[in-house]
Design a protein around this motif. Structure first.
Motif, mmCIF file in Angstrom:
data_model
loop_
_atom_site.group_PDB
_atom_site.id
_atom_site.type_symbol
_atom_site.label_atom_id
_atom_site.label_comp_id
_atom_site.label_asym_id
_atom_site.label_seq_id
_atom_site.Cartn_x
_atom_site.Cartn_y
_atom_site.Cartn_z
ATOM 1 N N ARG A 208 -34.773 -56.973 38.447
ATOM 2 C CA ARG A 208 -36.078 -56.622 39.009
ATOM 3 C C ARG A 208 -35.900 -56.337 40.492
ATOM 4 N NH1 ARG A 208 -41.044 -57.308 36.722
ATOM 5 N NH2 ARG A 208 -39.653 -56.672 35.055
ATOM 6 N N ILE B 187 -40.658 -61.393 42.627
ATOM 7 C CA ILE B 187 -39.449 -61.908 41.987
ATOM 8 C C ILE B 187 -39.740 -63.274 41.360
ATOM 9 C CG2 ILE B 187 -37.065 -62.649 42.342
ATOM 10 C CD1 ILE B 187 -37.442 -59.583 42.528
ATOM 11 N N TRP C 89 -30.619 -64.192 42.893
ATOM 12 C CA TRP C 89 -30.860 -63.141 43.880
ATOM 13 C C TRP C 89 -29.591 -62.324 44.031
ATOM 14 C CZ3 TRP C 89 -35.563 -62.221 45.903
ATOM 15 C CH2 TRP C 89 -36.528 -63.222 45.760
#
Length: 113
Positions: A16, A24, A41
């Motif tokens: 994403r 997120i 991340w």
């Protein structure tokens, strides 16, 4: 310097990209509720470097207005510098909130006590 946030599920390679770090967090919550997977991340803006590994200290360093707080997404992005996933950050925030070290001035934002 990047201006977007990117997170990926390592287990199923779903990725994403968002401009708002809390998007997120929303992606993580939806994805985790269906798959049980965590999200890591893979890209954050450079201005999220330098937070403390201690969550309340990291929150305090990121907050500019204690009555507004820092978004969970921004905090999680900063904690990724230490290898933390989105889920690990949210779990730590929950633990510190229950102990009274953090409070939630608005939905999905925290501030140090």
């Amino acid at each position: 310097m990047t201006s977007s946030f990117v997170a990926t599920c390592v287990e199923c390679d779903e990725e994403r990209t968002a401009r708002d770090p809390n998007e997120i967090v929303r992606f993580y919550r939806r994805h985790n509720s269906v798959t049980g997977h965590d999200v890591t991340w893979t890209e954050t803006p450079d201005d999220f470097d330098g937070a403390s590994k201690d969550v309340p200290s990291a929150v305090a360093s990121l907050v500019s207005d204690p009555d507004e707080g820092v978004s969970l997404g921004a905090l999680s992005a900063a904690m990724s510098e230490f290898g933390w996933t989105v889920g690990e950050t949210l779990d730590a925030v929950y633990d510190h909130r229950m102990r009274g070290a953090l409070w939630e001035p608005q939905d999905d934002y925290v501030s140090a006590v």
